[in-house]
Structure formats: C-alpha cells, structure tokens
Design a protein around this motif. Structure first.
Motif, PDB file in Angstrom:
ATOM      1  N   GLU A   1     -11.466  56.218  95.572  1.00  0.00           N
ATOM      2  CA  GLU A   1     -12.000  57.065  94.584  1.00  0.00           C
ATOM      3  C   GLU A   1     -13.275  57.612  95.003  1.00  0.00           C
ATOM      4  N   VAL A   2     -13.749  58.734  94.130  1.00  0.00           N
ATOM      5  CA  VAL A   2     -14.846  59.418  94.393  1.00  0.00           C
ATOM      6  C   VAL A   2     -15.608  59.381  92.821  1.00  0.00           C
ATOM      7  N   SER A   3     -17.090  59.089  92.848  1.00  0.00           N
ATOM      8  CA  SER A   3     -17.550  59.256  91.768  1.00  0.00           C
ATOM      9  C   SER A   3     -18.272  60.554  91.874  1.00  0.00           C
ATOM     10  N   LEU A   4     -18.265  61.288  90.524  1.00  0.00           N
ATOM     11  CA  LEU A   4     -18.510  62.535  90.585  1.00  0.00           C
ATOM     12  C   LEU A   4     -20.033  62.434  90.117  1.00  0.00           C
ATOM     13  N   GLU A   5     -21.257  61.771  90.958  1.00  0.00           N
ATOM     14  CA  GLU A   5     -22.292  61.744  90.783  1.00  0.00           C
ATOM     15  C   GLU A   5     -23.117  63.019  91.450  1.00  0.00           C
ATOM     16  N   GLY A   6     -24.102  63.535  90.769  1.00  0.00           N
ATOM     17  CA  GLY A   6     -24.940  64.550  91.741  1.00  0.00           C
ATOM     18  C   GLY A   6     -25.748  65.381  90.752  1.00  0.00           C
ATOM     19  N   ASP A   7     -25.813  66.598  90.991  1.00  0.00           N
ATOM     20  CA  ASP A   7     -26.286  67.602  90.315  1.00  0.00           C
ATOM     21  C   ASP A   7     -25.536  68.482  89.432  1.00  0.00           C
ATOM     22  N   TRP A   8     -25.109  68.457  88.434  1.00  0.00           N
ATOM     23  CA  TRP A   8     -24.241  69.207  87.737  1.00  0.00           C
ATOM     24  C   TRP A   8     -24.844  70.622  86.953  1.00  0.00           C
ATOM     25  N   HIS A   9     -24.170  71.516  86.637  1.00  0.00           N
ATOM     26  CA  HIS A   9     -24.673  72.631  85.934  1.00  0.00           C
ATOM     27  C   HIS A   9     -24.885  71.986  84.461  1.00  0.00           C
ATOM     28  N   PHE A  10     -25.713  72.617  83.947  1.00  0.00           N
ATOM     29  CA  PHE A  10     -26.023  71.943  82.408  1.00  0.00           C
ATOM     30  C   PHE A  10     -26.778  73.123  81.610  1.00  0.00           C
ATOM     31  N   TRP A  11     -26.163  73.313  80.243  1.00  0.00           N
ATOM     32  CA  TRP A  11     -26.634  73.915  79.214  1.00  0.00           C
ATOM     33  C   TRP A  11     -26.900  73.258  78.149  1.00  0.00           C
ATOM     34  N   TRP A  12     -28.339  73.146  77.689  1.00  0.00           N
ATOM     35  CA  TRP A  12     -28.880  72.376  76.756  1.00  0.00           C
ATOM     36  C   TRP A  12     -28.698  73.175  75.481  1.00  0.00           C
ATOM     37  N   GLU A  13     -28.314  72.356  74.342  1.00  0.00           N
ATOM     38  CA  GLU A  13     -27.875  73.017  73.114  1.00  0.00           C
ATOM     39  C   GLU A  13     -26.923  74.094  73.161  1.00  0.00           C
ATOM     40  N   ALA A  14     -26.043  73.893  73.768  1.00  0.00           N
ATOM     41  CA  ALA A  14     -24.890  74.841  74.132  1.00  0.00           C
ATOM     42  C   ALA A  14     -23.623  74.292  74.311  1.00  0.00           C
ATOM     43  N   LEU A  15     -22.658  74.616  73.402  1.00  0.00           N
ATOM     44  CA  LEU A  15     -21.340  74.278  73.581  1.00  0.00           C
ATOM     45  C   LEU A  15     -20.299  75.285  73.840  1.00  0.00           C
ATOM     46  N   HIS A  16     -20.349  75.466  75.207  1.00  0.00           N
ATOM     47  CA  HIS A  16     -19.475  76.749  75.824  1.00  0.00           C
ATOM     48  C   HIS A  16     -18.046  76.326  75.916  1.00  0.00           C
ATOM     49  N   PRO A  17     -17.222  77.094  75.054  1.00  0.00           N
ATOM     50  CA  PRO A  17     -15.862  77.156  75.298  1.00  0.00           C
ATOM     51  C   PRO A  17     -15.307  77.421  76.779  1.00  0.00           C
ATOM     52  N   PRO A  18     -14.296  76.607  76.918  1.00  0.00           N
ATOM     53  CA  PRO A  18     -13.756  76.497  78.408  1.00  0.00           C
ATOM     54  C   PRO A  18     -13.551  78.165  78.805  1.00  0.00           C
ATOM     55  N   GLU A  19     -13.139  79.041  77.649  1.00  0.00           N
ATOM     56  CA  GLU A  19     -12.826  80.356  78.210  1.00  0.00           C
ATOM     57  C   GLU A  19     -14.189  81.060  78.846  1.00  0.00           C
ATOM     58  N   ARG A  20     -15.305  80.713  78.632  1.00  0.00           N
ATOM     59  CA  ARG A  20     -16.531  81.176  79.098  1.00  0.00           C
ATOM     60  C   ARG A  20     -16.774  81.037  80.729  1.00  0.00           C
ATOM     61  N   PHE A  21     -15.800  80.199  81.316  1.00  0.00           N
ATOM     62  CA  PHE A  21     -15.869  79.563  82.479  1.00  0.00           C
ATOM     63  C   PHE A  21     -14.687  80.274  83.478  1.00  0.00           C
ATOM     64  N   LEU A  22     -13.837  81.076  82.614  1.00  0.00           N
ATOM     65  CA  LEU A  22     -12.613  81.621  83.418  1.00  0.00           C
ATOM     66  C   LEU A  22     -12.845  82.535  84.342  1.00  0.00           C
ATOM     67  N   GLY A  23     -12.242  82.761  85.429  1.00  0.00           N
ATOM     68  CA  GLY A  23     -12.392  83.862  86.476  1.00  0.00           C
ATOM     69  C   GLY A  23     -13.753  83.670  87.113  1.00  0.00           C
ATOM     70  N   GLY A  24     -14.294  82.536  87.254  1.00  0.00           N
ATOM     71  CA  GLY A  24     -15.319  82.144  88.054  1.00  0.00           C
ATOM     72  C   GLY A  24     -16.733  82.439  87.400  1.00  0.00           C
ATOM     73  N   GLN A  25     -16.482  82.813  86.187  1.00  0.00           N
ATOM     74  CA  GLN A  25     -17.703  83.291  85.122  1.00  0.00           C
ATOM     75  C   GLN A  25     -18.477  82.062  84.975  1.00  0.00           C
ATOM     76  N   ARG A  26     -19.825  81.864  84.717  1.00  0.00           N
ATOM     77  CA  ARG A  26     -20.758  80.826  84.232  1.00  0.00           C
ATOM     78  C   ARG A  26     -21.437  81.489  83.076  1.00  0.00           C
ATOM     79  N   PRO A  27     -21.669  80.883  82.065  1.00  0.00           N
ATOM     80  CA  PRO A  27     -22.694  81.112  81.056  1.00  0.00           C
ATOM     81  C   PRO A  27     -24.138  81.179  81.878  1.00  0.00           C
ATOM     82  N   PRO A  28     -24.685  82.130  81.240  1.00  0.00           N
ATOM     83  CA  PRO A  28     -26.057  82.486  81.781  1.00  0.00           C
ATOM     84  C   PRO A  28     -27.107  81.344  81.365  1.00  0.00           C
ATOM     85  N   GLN A  29     -28.087  81.099  82.003  1.00  0.00           N
ATOM     86  CA  GLN A  29     -29.312  80.415  82.002  1.00  0.00           C
ATOM     87  C   GLN A  29     -28.890  78.785  82.085  1.00  0.00           C
ATOM     88  N   SER A  30     -28.130  78.371  83.114  1.00  0.00           N
ATOM     89  CA  SER A  30     -27.810  76.945  83.263  1.00  0.00           C
ATOM     90  C   SER A  30     -29.045  76.511  84.268  1.00  0.00           C
TER      91      SER A  30
END
Length: 190
Positions: free
Chosen positions: A56-85
């Motif tokens: 197994e592999v633990s997913l430790e490390g530096d993740w993208h992070f958006w504080w005080e935001a609950l971005h729906p999964p649709e915001r990530f489709l097509g390789g997109q990322r919400p701004p200001q991560s």
C-alpha cells in the motif's frame, strides 16, 4: 487532536480525513520493498508502483488546498482547478503549517476546506484498488474523478460551512478504483 479533546459536534476536522487516507489493494497487506512515492505539489506518480509486490501507499505530502471553500467535483473536470489554491501538508492540521513564504498560517482549527490530489496509476493493472479513510470522527466527503466525471464517492455525516449546517458521524469512507476508471485520476476530499 486526541479523542478526549473531541466534542460531540467538533467542527469539520479534515485532518481526520486526509491524515488516514491510504491507497491499497483490496485486502491490503503489509508493505515491504522500495520506499513509496509521496505527494508533491498536489500530485503523486504511482505509474511504476506494483501494489501486489510493493504494498500500500499512504497519500502523504503537499495536497492542493482551498480554505473555506467546498468546491463541487464538477469544478475539477477536464483538468480544471478552482483558482487560488495553496499546498497544505497531509497529514497535518491546517492550523499548524507554514504557508507561502514560510509564514505560519492564520487558519482556525474549526472550519471547512477542499483538498485535492492527482493520482497517476499504473496503466496496465488488472486489480481494483481502494482508497480508504479509516474511522472519521467528523463529517467529510470524498470523490474520485476521471476525465468523464465522478467514478466513486462516499460521505460521512453532512459537510457544512457553519457549526449549525454540518452533522458529524463516526464512520469510515472508501472509494474503489476499477481498472476501467483509467490511470489518471483526481481525489477530492472535503
């Protein structure tokens, strides 16, 4: 945070979600062999990892992070990322890490956020994989996406943006990765 510090309605502590997420084969086994890769700048390359042989592999490390935001999964489709991560270390509380430029963050322990990590999996694999978050003591949602959309998801309690809008639930969350899901995936955790 220890168990004796939790309150009956302890505001969403995503630390419980992201600190215990592991990627493993169904039925997992103890790891022996090479040092596993880590998440770097919101991505982990597991394309050369043999889960049956190396474990197994633990997913430790530096993740993208958006504080005080609950971005729906649709915001990530097509390789997109919400701004200001930014990048936040996992596992670590969002209120106890150094932000951009090495400055301490000013985030409170109570709050909500979205984390995301890109997964590059072996292209030729026959076995299904599982992402498991063990024993969540709060609320959370987890989504697995490929280029076509959400392939798997799970939730514990109800995620909210205020103390009154969320409901904690002690539970485990898991998403399964079938070989047909592809080898370039995105994991989104709230």
């Amino acid at each position: 945070m220890t168990c004796d510090q939790l309150t009956p309605k302890s505001y969403p502590a995503l630390l419980w979600i992201v600190s215990s997420i592991s990627l493993m084969l169904l039925g997992g086994c103890a790891r022996e062999g090479p040092e596993p890769p880590r998440v770097v700048n919101g991505s982990i390359d597991l394309s050369d990892w043999d889960f049956e042989r190396d474990g197994e592999v633990s997913l430790e490390g530096d993740w993208h992070f958006w504080w005080e935001a609950l971005h729906p999964p649709e915001r990530f489709l097509g390789g997109q990322r919400p701004p200001q991560s930014e990048f936040a270390p996992v596992p670590k509380s969002w209120s106890h890490y150094e932000g951009v430029g090495g400055e301490p963050t000013a985030k409170t322990p109570g709050g909500y956020a979205t984390y995301a990590v890109s997964l590059q999996l072996p292209a030729a694999r026959d076995a299904s994989l599982t992402i498991l978050q063990s024993d969540l003591r709060d609320s959370g949602r987890i989504f697995l996406l490929n280029q076509d959309g959400v392939t798997s998801s799970d939730a514990s309690g109800r995620v909210g943006t205020s103390y009154d809008s969320y409901i904690p639930l002690r539970a485990r969350m898991r998403v399964d990765i079938d070989a047909s899901d592809g080898h370039e995936l995105l994991l989104v955790v709230q």
